[in-house]
Write a protein that holds these residues in place. Sequence first.
Motif, PDB file in Angstrom:
ATOM      1  N   LYS A 106       1.166  27.597 -34.172  1.00 23.19           N
ATOM      2  CA  LYS A 106       1.199  26.870 -32.625  1.00 23.19           C
ATOM      3  C   LYS A 106       0.100  26.936 -32.763  1.00 23.19           C
ATOM      4  CE  LYS A 106       1.813  31.736 -29.925  1.00 23.19           C
ATOM      5  NZ  LYS A 106       1.256  33.121 -29.800  1.00 23.19           N
ATOM      6  N   ASP A 165      -1.332  22.816 -25.964  1.00 25.11           N
ATOM      7  CA  ASP A 165      -0.631  21.735 -24.782  1.00 25.11           C
ATOM      8  C   ASP A 165      -0.997  22.592 -22.884  1.00 25.11           C
ATOM      9  OD1 ASP A 165      -0.277  19.669 -26.687  1.00 25.11           O
ATOM     10  OD2 ASP A 165       2.573  20.735 -27.312  1.00 25.11           O
ATOM     11  N   LYS A 166      -0.662  24.105 -23.703  1.00 23.22           N
ATOM     12  CA  LYS A 166      -0.411  24.964 -22.593  1.00 23.22           C
ATOM     13  C   LYS A 166      -1.853  25.010 -21.940  1.00 23.22           C
ATOM     14  CE  LYS A 166       3.771  27.648 -23.763  1.00 23.22           C
ATOM     15  NZ  LYS A 166       4.092  29.152 -24.621  1.00 23.22           N
ATOM     16  N   ILE A 203       7.178  23.672 -20.823  1.00 20.91           N
ATOM     17  CA  ILE A 203       5.131  24.230 -20.936  1.00 20.91           C
ATOM     18  C   ILE A 203       5.015  24.534 -20.037  1.00 20.91           C
ATOM     19  CG2 ILE A 203       3.710  23.742 -21.800  1.00 20.91           C
ATOM     20  CD1 ILE A 203       4.722  23.859 -24.265  1.00 20.91           C
ATOM     21  N   ASP A 238      -0.653  23.476 -31.504  1.00 23.50           N
ATOM     22  CA  ASP A 238      -0.726  22.914 -30.962  1.00 23.50           C
ATOM     23  C   ASP A 238       0.425  23.396 -29.885  1.00 23.50           C
ATOM     24  OD1 ASP A 238      -1.053  20.984 -33.195  1.00 23.50           O
ATOM     25  OD2 ASP A 238       0.488  20.347 -33.755  1.00 23.50           O
ATOM     26  N   GLU A 239       0.855  23.431 -29.548  1.00 21.19           N
ATOM     27  CA  GLU A 239       1.287  24.731 -28.679  1.00 21.19           C
ATOM     28  C   GLU A 239       0.463  25.346 -27.693  1.00 21.19           C
ATOM     29  OE1 GLU A 239       4.720  28.459 -26.964  1.00 21.19           O
ATOM     30  OE2 GLU A 239       4.561  27.850 -29.430  1.00 21.19           O
TER      31      GLU A 239
END
Length: 356
Positions: free
Chosen positions: A85, A91-92, A328, A87-88
Motif C-alpha cells: 500500500k 501517489d495519493k 487516484i 506506493d498508493e
Amino acid sequence: MIYVLKSFIKKEFTQIKRDKRMLFFIFVPPLIQLLILGYALNFDIKNIDVCFCDLEKTSESREILRKLSSSGYFRIKYYLESCKKMDELLDKGKVKVGIKIDKNFSKKKEIQIIIDGTDVNTASISKGYLKKIFYEKFERKNPEVNFELRVWYNPELKSQNYNVPGIVAFLIMLTCLLLTSMSIVKERESGTLEQILVTPLKPIEFIIGKTIPFAIIGFFEMSLALIFAILVFKIPLKGSILFLFFSALIYILSFLGIGLFISTISKTMQQAMMLSFFILLPTIILSGFLFPIENMPLLIQYITYLNPLRYFLIIIRGIFLKGIGLSILWKEILILLFISTAISSLSILNFRKRIK
C-alpha cells in the motif's frame, strides 16, 4: 486653496462615514485576514506524514520508529503490515515519506526510504531531517546499516517543477475571479442591467450567459500557460492532458461561481474589487501553495477544505509530476464539482432574489 482642500477632504470622510458597507470593508476584512493569516503563516516544517512498513518487528526496528515519532518532525500516519500500500499512499499524497524495513534487516541492515519530491521544500527538509536522525543516531552505533534514500516524482528536486503548475492554477483563479466579480456590477452601474431584466431572459440564462465567455477566456489562458510551462520551463507532463483540461473546467467553473456571487452581492465596482482581493490572499495562503496545510492550526485546516485552489493544486501537480489520473484523483474532482455546483446555484438564487 487650503480651505478648498479641507472642505473636499471633509466631504470625502463624510461620504465614507455614511456608506456603512464601505466602513465594513475598510475595517472588518483586514482584521479577519490578520487573524486567519497570522495563524496560517508558518515557515516551520513539522508533522510530516509518514507510512512505516516494519516487516522485521524487532527491538531495533521499533527503536527506529520511536526515534521518528519523538523527533517532532515526523508523524507516523500509517503503520503498514504489508508494503504493497506504500506506493498508493505516496501517489495519493496522503504521506510525504515511506519507510520500509525488510524481514532480513537484522542480517542485511538495509532501510529503504522514499520521499515524495513534488513539494520541493518539504522534500528537501524531510531529507535533511532523515539524514540527521538515521545517520547521526544509528550509523555511529552501527556502521553496517545501509540507508537507501530515494526521491520520487521529482528526483532532482527542481523548484520550478513544483512552482510552475501552482502558478498556472493561480493565474486561472485570478483571471476568473476578477473578471466575473465585476461583470454584473458593471451592468448595474452602466444602467444596462435594467434593460436586460425587461427581456424574457431568465436568471439562470443570464448567469450562464455571463459564465461561458469567461470560461472560454479561462481555458485560453490555461492553454497559453501550459504551452509556456511545457516548452519554456520544460516541466514534464507525465499524465493525460485531456484529463487536465477536464479537471480545469470544473476548477474554472468554481471560481467563476465565486466571482459571480461577489458580483450579485456588491452594489459598486469598488465593493466588488475589495471583496475579490479579500478572498484572493486567504485563498492562496490556505491552499498549500506557499505553506504546508499540515503545519496550520486544526481550525484553519478545516477552513482549507472550502478552498477550490487546494484541490486543483493536488490535481495539476499530480498530473504533471506523478502521471496519475481519475482513479487516484476522483475525490478531489468530486469535491471541486460540488463546490462549483453549490456556489453557482447560490449565485443564481441570490441574483433572482435581488431582481425581485
